[in-house]
Design a protein around this motif. Sequence first.
Motif, mmCIF file in Angstrom:
data_model
loop_
_atom_site.group_PDB
_atom_site.id
_atom_site.type_symbol
_atom_site.label_atom_id
_atom_site.label_comp_id
_atom_site.label_asym_id
_atom_site.label_seq_id
_atom_site.Cartn_x
_atom_site.Cartn_y
_atom_site.Cartn_z
ATOM 1 N N THR A 1 0.823 -1.207 0.000
ATOM 2 C CA THR A 1 0.000 0.000 0.000
ATOM 3 C C THR A 1 0.857 1.257 0.000
ATOM 4 O O THR A 1 0.541 2.250 -0.648
ATOM 5 N N SER A 2 1.941 1.214 0.737
ATOM 6 C CA SER A 2 2.845 2.349 0.865
ATOM 7 C C SER A 2 4.110 2.061 0.059
ATOM 8 O O SER A 2 4.833 1.100 0.342
ATOM 9 N N ALA A 3 4.390 2.864 -0.952
ATOM 10 C CA ALA A 3 5.488 2.607 -1.883
ATOM 11 C C ALA A 3 6.820 3.151 -1.390
ATOM 12 O O ALA A 3 6.880 4.231 -0.794
ATOM 13 N N ALA A 4 7.887 2.392 -1.645
ATOM 14 C CA ALA A 4 9.270 2.829 -1.377
ATOM 15 C C ALA A 4 9.456 3.318 0.054
ATOM 16 O O ALA A 4 10.120 4.325 0.301
ATOM 17 N N THR A 5 8.888 2.595 1.010
ATOM 18 C CA THR A 5 8.970 3.022 2.410
ATOM 19 C C THR A 5 9.760 2.070 3.298
ATOM 20 O O THR A 5 10.006 2.378 4.456
ATOM 21 N N LEU A 6 10.171 0.920 2.790
ATOM 22 C CA LEU A 6 10.929 -0.046 3.582
ATOM 23 C C LEU A 6 12.329 -0.183 2.998
ATOM 24 O O LEU A 6 12.491 -0.425 1.799
ATOM 25 N N THR A 7 13.329 -0.021 3.860
ATOM 26 C CA THR A 7 14.719 -0.160 3.427
ATOM 27 C C THR A 7 15.497 -0.975 4.451
ATOM 28 O O THR A 7 15.116 -1.056 5.614
ATOM 29 N N CYS A 8 16.569 -1.591 4.004
ATOM 30 C CA CYS A 8 17.490 -2.311 4.879
ATOM 31 C C CYS A 8 18.915 -1.989 4.442
ATOM 32 O O CYS A 8 19.149 -1.597 3.297
ATOM 33 N N ASP A 9 19.860 -2.159 5.359
ATOM 34 C CA ASP A 9 21.262 -1.947 5.002
ATOM 35 C C ASP A 9 21.727 -2.962 3.975
ATOM 36 O O ASP A 9 22.587 -2.690 3.154
#
Length: 333
Positions: free
Chosen positions: A184-192
Amino acid sequence: MPEPSPSSQRRGRRLLRFGAACVVLSAVAGYVVVQYVTGGADDPGCRVVSGAADGATYEFTPEQAVNAATIAAVGTDREMPERAVAIALATAIQESGLRNLSHGDRDSLGLFQQRPSQGWGTAKQVTDPAYAASIFYEHLAKVPDYTELPLTVAAQRVQRSGYPEAYAKHETDAVLLAAALTGTSAATLTCDGRVGTATVTGPTAVRAALARDFGRDALREADAEADDDGETSAAADSDVPAAQTDGRTVTLPVSRKTTAAGRGVRERGWQLAHWAVANASALHIERVSYAGREWTAGNTDSRWRATDAGSTEAAGASGSAGGTGSVRIVTGQ
């Protein structure tokens, strides 16, 4: 002034040692409590941010990211709504800190601390994250109007916990995670994207993990309808996996109706993209791209960056507009 007797000195040394031991044990106990409550996210490695302008964030570890992504994938595969995924995530954060525990109260095990003696499954089953999530959703679906209930009430009706209000404190974090991991929410999760300890890596490992979390259909073309030109994809009605592998790259086509419960192309694409980032450390994934955005492991800020509009990585951009696009996953080997 008389000298202390040897026995007094020995007692004094014992008291000092006892006191020091108490201090150490207290510190260890405090650390264990903090790790349990926070899920051990002292060295998070992963981060999800709100798609709104409220500035909300949640930081967590690569281990937690893999488990959260599995919970979300199983939920959408079962056609559960985003609210159900948020309930499941909040429950797992409370019960295990999103870790697949091999211990717990009495015979409680796994992400949801499910008890084999209470009919949740065998010990092997409840410590399989995909199974544990699936059986949780099975029970949640039987709760009347669970999407309308307060999150902690819905979770408690499944879990029957001794602390029925405990789930509420994780709702904000769970809602953020659910929005990212359902797409639902785009480009909001990141990891190293730090290197994990997986022994099987590369495209083979990515395909196996996709099948584990989403089911075999994640590797096949889900849209069997005619495309806009009246032609049907050759993969649509065949047993040929739609997930194409080329060297170190796995390409996942995203098209109309590739996700259940009426979710659209954009959501499906971002769910797969965020899933790949969440699994980056475990599967040695170096780059993920979709809808003209790209995440690269090892960036200091791990942001999703715009790709060159003419590049191959931008091929997924059409997915955000409702057409057919692809999620590209590039592995380290």
